[in-house]
Design a protein around this motif. Structure first.
Motif, mmCIF file in Angstrom:
data_model
loop_
_atom_site.group_PDB
_atom_site.id
_atom_site.type_symbol
_atom_site.label_atom_id
_atom_site.label_comp_id
_atom_site.label_asym_id
_atom_site.label_seq_id
_atom_site.Cartn_x
_atom_site.Cartn_y
_atom_site.Cartn_z
ATOM 1 N N MET A 1 0.835 -1.200 0.000
ATOM 2 C CA MET A 1 0.000 0.000 0.000
ATOM 3 C C MET A 1 0.873 1.254 0.000
ATOM 4 N N ASP A 2 0.462 2.237 -0.749
ATOM 5 C CA ASP A 2 1.206 3.487 -0.815
ATOM 6 C C ASP A 2 1.088 4.246 0.500
ATOM 7 N N PHE A 3 2.113 5.042 0.789
ATOM 8 C CA PHE A 3 2.023 5.905 1.963
ATOM 9 C C PHE A 3 0.989 6.992 1.700
ATOM 10 N N ILE A 4 0.482 7.562 2.803
ATOM 11 C CA ILE A 4 -0.491 8.646 2.729
ATOM 12 C C ILE A 4 0.173 9.903 3.268
ATOM 13 N N THR A 5 0.167 10.944 2.463
ATOM 14 C CA THR A 5 0.773 12.205 2.879
ATOM 15 C C THR A 5 -0.311 13.158 3.350
ATOM 16 N N MET A 129 -4.907 2.518 15.005
ATOM 17 C CA MET A 129 -4.534 2.586 13.594
ATOM 18 C C MET A 129 -5.506 3.438 12.788
ATOM 19 N N VAL A 130 -6.795 3.298 13.063
ATOM 20 C CA VAL A 130 -7.789 3.981 12.230
ATOM 21 C C VAL A 130 -8.281 5.290 12.840
ATOM 22 N N ASP A 131 -7.892 5.552 14.094
ATOM 23 C CA ASP A 131 -8.450 6.734 14.738
ATOM 24 C C ASP A 131 -7.437 7.491 15.584
ATOM 25 N N ALA A 132 -7.005 6.898 16.686
ATOM 26 C CA ALA A 132 -6.280 7.664 17.705
ATOM 27 C C ALA A 132 -4.955 8.235 17.215
ATOM 28 N N SER A 133 -4.252 7.500 16.367
ATOM 29 C CA SER A 133 -2.902 7.934 15.980
ATOM 30 C C SER A 133 -2.905 8.911 14.815
ATOM 31 N N ILE A 160 1.927 2.278 10.431
ATOM 32 C CA ILE A 160 0.854 1.306 10.643
ATOM 33 C C ILE A 160 1.306 -0.047 10.095
ATOM 34 N N ASP A 161 1.687 -0.919 11.002
ATOM 35 C CA ASP A 161 2.124 -2.279 10.660
ATOM 36 C C ASP A 161 1.080 -3.237 11.216
ATOM 37 N N THR A 162 0.263 -3.818 10.338
ATOM 38 C CA THR A 162 -0.846 -4.644 10.804
ATOM 39 C C THR A 162 -0.379 -5.979 11.387
ATOM 40 N N THR A 163 0.914 -6.271 11.313
ATOM 41 C CA THR A 163 1.458 -7.446 12.005
ATOM 42 C C THR A 163 1.146 -7.383 13.495
ATOM 43 N N PHE A 164 1.125 -6.182 14.060
ATOM 44 C CA PHE A 164 0.871 -6.028 15.491
ATOM 45 C C PHE A 164 -0.526 -6.508 15.886
ATOM 46 N N LEU A 165 -1.443 -6.558 14.941
ATOM 47 C CA LEU A 165 -2.803 -6.991 15.264
ATOM 48 C C LEU A 165 -2.863 -8.474 15.612
ATOM 49 N N LEU A 206 -9.258 -6.643 5.821
ATOM 50 C CA LEU A 206 -9.038 -5.688 6.895
ATOM 51 C C LEU A 206 -7.930 -4.707 6.550
ATOM 52 N N ASP A 207 -6.838 -5.172 5.964
ATOM 53 C CA ASP A 207 -5.750 -4.278 5.587
ATOM 54 C C ASP A 207 -6.239 -3.150 4.677
ATOM 55 N N GLN A 208 -7.024 -3.514 3.673
ATOM 56 C CA GLN A 208 -7.527 -2.512 2.737
ATOM 57 C C GLN A 208 -8.517 -1.581 3.413
ATOM 58 N N LEU A 209 -9.362 -2.127 4.286
ATOM 59 C CA LEU A 209 -10.352 -1.301 4.974
ATOM 60 C C LEU A 209 -9.689 -0.336 5.953
ATOM 61 N N ILE A 210 -8.605 -0.774 6.599
ATOM 62 C CA ILE A 210 -7.829 0.121 7.460
ATOM 63 C C ILE A 210 -7.284 1.276 6.633
ATOM 64 N N TYR A 211 -6.705 0.946 5.495
ATOM 65 C CA TYR A 211 -6.143 1.958 4.604
ATOM 66 C C TYR A 211 -7.213 2.985 4.198
ATOM 67 N N GLU A 212 -8.384 2.477 3.798
ATOM 68 C CA GLU A 212 -9.469 3.375 3.380
ATOM 69 C C GLU A 212 -9.967 4.209 4.559
ATOM 70 N N SER A 213 -10.004 3.612 5.747
ATOM 71 C CA SER A 213 -10.477 4.331 6.925
ATOM 72 C C SER A 213 -9.538 5.486 7.267
ATOM 73 N N VAL A 214 -8.238 5.249 7.141
ATOM 74 C CA VAL A 214 -7.261 6.307 7.395
ATOM 75 C C VAL A 214 -7.430 7.441 6.388
ATOM 76 N N ILE A 215 -7.679 7.097 5.134
ATOM 77 C CA ILE A 215 -7.896 8.127 4.109
ATOM 78 C C ILE A 215 -9.147 8.949 4.433
ATOM 79 N N ILE A 216 -10.216 8.276 4.883
ATOM 80 C CA ILE A 216 -11.441 8.988 5.260
ATOM 81 C C ILE A 216 -11.136 10.005 6.350
ATOM 82 N N LYS A 217 -10.446 9.569 7.399
ATOM 83 C CA LYS A 217 -10.157 10.487 8.496
ATOM 84 C C LYS A 217 -9.206 11.594 8.044
ATOM 85 N N LYS A 218 -8.211 11.235 7.258
ATOM 86 C CA LYS A 218 -7.231 12.217 6.776
ATOM 87 C C LYS A 218 -7.923 13.316 5.973
#
Length: 355
Positions: A1-5, A129-133, A160-165, A206-218
């Motif tokens: 996944m690409d980084f989000i700026t 990952m999707v909110d607090a950080s 955001i490293d989803t390995t931690f999940l 989940l990985d893709q949905l996390i990515y999309e969720s971060v974009i929504i918040k960003k």
């Protein structure tokens, strides 16, 4: 996944995290690196993280006790003292490895120590990952009142490293998913439809949905960084959700709720209030209630507790001029902010939830 700026930091995902981190450490030439963990992330996450770290800079570990109950100014004082005792200076870096308590508190510690040092968030829970950080909100609770003290300050990086999940308990995963469900309700059917059958969600999804969720918040945060308008929509379900979370946190007879567990209740209540006040579909409200309760179960709230929960609403951060302001839904993806709600409708909503 690409980084989000974003305007203030870069969010990296999975494989790109550590290359970007090590490059950043080399470029910035920090004097010392401090890593903030709790006992859980110290055991389960820190060894993995250190394996990927490439630096000759001195590293010091600071551990705090886990849990929302420790998200306090007193804990901050302990961390500030540790930084001072370990000779942290203004060129030091604080890396926060943990869930929302660690990223919120660690960010607040960093941006207030010596009037501000650099920090990096490494969220290890789904909620973080999707909110607090993401979004720059830092801070601590005031007693049992959520997030009353804090500032908006952005980290250098979010990793955001989803390995931690893999080490996360199921209840913590469900807690994080609640914020993603909220993102679906406030942004529209395209994202919301992913959650209509939760049994079909895989880890790859989940990985893709996390990515999309971060974009929504960003996207929301960039348009309204200081919560004057659009960013308030991210508080959907949080007005009553935070009050319920605070009530359960302060009542020794109650089992403490995770943030997401309380927000799910808050979203059901907000949907009911929306159906009463701004025309949200009653059929959709019932469907959302069924979906959420099937997955999360039902929290026991007695009629005798309604008034105490309503009393806590006056501490909500969105309030102004003595008004308690709700975020409501006119439709999925169509929000209305700064809505005033009578206590009677709140009680009716609580009855609807418990029925």
């Amino acid at each position: 996944m690409d980084f989000i700026t974003t305007k203030n930091c870069i969010i990296h995902f999975n494989d790109t995290c550590y290359h970007s981190l090590n490059k950043h450490l080399k470029e910035k030439n920090f004097s010392k690196i401090f890593i903030l963990v709790d006992e859980n992330t110290h055991l389960h996450c820190l060894p993995y993280f250190l394996e990927h770290l490439e630096t000759n800079v001195v590293i010091e570990i600071i551990e705090i006790e886990a849990g929302e109950i420790n998200k306090t100014i007193e804990t901050c004082v302990g961390v500030w003292n540790s930084l001072s005792d370990l000779d942290a200076d203004r060129k030091s870096l604080l890396i926060n490895i943990g869930g929302g308590v660690i990223t919120d508190l660690g960010g607040f510690v960093a941006c207030t120590f010596k009037r501000g040092i650099s920090y990096i968030n490494v969220p290890t829970s789904l909620l973080a990952m999707v909110d607090a950080s993401v979004g720059g909100k830092t801070g601590v609770d005031l007693g049992h009142l959520k997030n009353q003290i804090g500032v908006i300050s952005n980290p250098d990086l979010v990793l955001i490293d989803t390995t931690f999940l893999d080490s996360l308990p199921q209840n913590q995963m469900r807690s994080g998913l609640a914020e993603m469900l909220k993102h679906g309700l406030i942004t529209g059917e395209n994202y919301w439809s992913n959650f209509l059958d939760l049994s079909k969600l895989s880890l790859n999804d989940l990985d893709q949905l996390i990515y999309e969720s971060v974009i929504i918040k960003k996207n929301v945060v960039e348009e309204d960084p200081f919560e004057n308008g659009l960013r308030k929509t991210l508080n959907f379900g949080h007005t009553l959700g935070h009050a319920i979370e605070s009530y359960f946190l302060s009542n020794p007879k109650k089992t403490t709720l995770l943030h997401g567990e309380a927000i799910v209740v808050g979203m059901i209540l907000a949907c009911y209030i929306s159906s009463e006040l701004v025309g949200f579909s009653k059929e959709t409200t019932l469907a959302i209630k069924k979906l959420f309760i099937n997955y999360y179960g039902k929290v026991s709230i007695n009629k005798s507790e309604y008034s105490d929960i309503i009393e806590l609403l006056k501490y909500d951060k969105k309030n102004n001029h003595g008004n308690i302001n709700f975020v409501l839904l006119e439709d999925i993806g169509k929000t209305k902010i700064d809505c005033l709600v009578d206590d009677k409708i709140i009680i009716d909503a609580l009855e609807f939830y418990s029925s």
